[in-house]
Design an enzyme around this catalytic site. Sequence first.
Site, short mmCIF file in Angstrom:
data_model
loop_
_atom_site.label_atom_id
_atom_site.label_comp_id
_atom_site.label_asym_id
_atom_site.label_seq_id
_atom_site.Cartn_x
_atom_site.Cartn_y
_atom_site.Cartn_z
N HIS A 67 44.55 23.22 24.24
CA HIS A 67 44.90 23.80 22.95
C HIS A 67 45.97 24.88 23.07
CE1 HIS A 67 44.37 24.12 18.73
NE2 HIS A 67 43.11 23.74 18.69
N ASP A 122 48.25 21.77 19.14
CA ASP A 122 47.11 21.89 18.25
C ASP A 122 46.45 20.55 17.99
OD1 ASP A 122 47.54 24.65 17.98
OD2 ASP A 122 49.01 24.32 16.38
#
Length: 410
Positions: A383, A387
């Site tokens: 992450h 995203d």
Amino acid sequence: MAVEVVMPKLGMAMKEGTVSVWNKGVGDQVGKGEPIASVSSEKIEIDVESPAEGTVLQIAVSEGEGVPPGTVICYIGNPGEEIGESITTVKNQTPEVEKVAPTTENTAPTLQTKTPRDRVKISPVARKMAEAGGLNIEEINGTGPGGRITKEDVQEALKTSRSTQVEQNKEVDITSDKPLEEIEQIPVSGIRKVIAERMYDSLQKSAQLTLNMKVDVTNLMSLQKKTAETVQYRFDNKLTVTDFIARAVVLSLQQHQQMNSSYIDDKIHLFNHVHLGMAVALERGLVVPVIRNAERCTLIDLSRKIKELAQDARRAQLNSDDMQGSTFTISNLGAYGVEHFTPVINPPEAGILGVGAVYDTPVFIGEKVERRSILPLSLTFDHRILDGAPAAAFLQTVKQYLEDPITMLF
């Protein structure tokens, strides 16, 4: 004169190698080409063969100790021979690394004397088992050649020891109906230790998140069957579901460059080429051979390279360079009946795709119910690099290729 045996260099990037186990001890006879030790680097473990016939005069590196390539790990020569300054060096020494030979200020190292522990003839595996089980090797009856203690001897001694312990516990507490808990301790070393450290490090130093998606591969399975005879005849090959998945991933990575990247020194490194890692499970642990420039491969080329690397991995014929530099990895547990799982990223990559087992299930196609083949996919991504939305977009592209497999043939 004595012969040096040095730590081999298992790939250009290798900085340190570890002696996993010694197959021979000081004073043991060895033949030329006979395995005398197992050594491991970050991702590979190999046997070191004796470069000459003779006697092990001195062991310079202990089990579990890591040293740079080119470092002397042992000496082989004639019984009683002293290890002087004039020593024959094996050819696999790396010239850029200075050899570390044991010396003293005024005299050359003397031949190691045997302790009572060393005088007991016992195989390295048997010795480790005995030490883990708390057995005194001098009390074990060896049935091997020359009274050598074998693994089977230690196993028998452990059984006897456990039976004796059970009887003693019964005498101490005859009212207790709880079974004696037997604990086997296995030292973590070699490839298993490297995997443990890398996976722990991966989870500690990245923000990992997993997305799951189901793919309808009914058309893909049909295409695979229809082209099987032609592929076998023209290319002497067999296309598997894994081959199609690898091709879909490579094509998708070219469209979603963020997934084909790494997080290094607080910077995101985007790669133009796809170096695809294909995880292979071995008895000693997991290895990930790499298909370099996979975007240049056709489906047939990719299929051949996957099979060749997997075969080399199972034959222990991979070198360190074959398992470095991947930009994305595929891990397939479908053969074990697993559907969805959470694969752990191979650092510093941005993602890894977990492939589950194909299963048939009823699916509504319009107003009709049809039997369809479903493939579960699990994408773990970092992450810090991207995203959820772009990661999901990549997974959706993989799904589109697999559900319309004809697009991967061109």
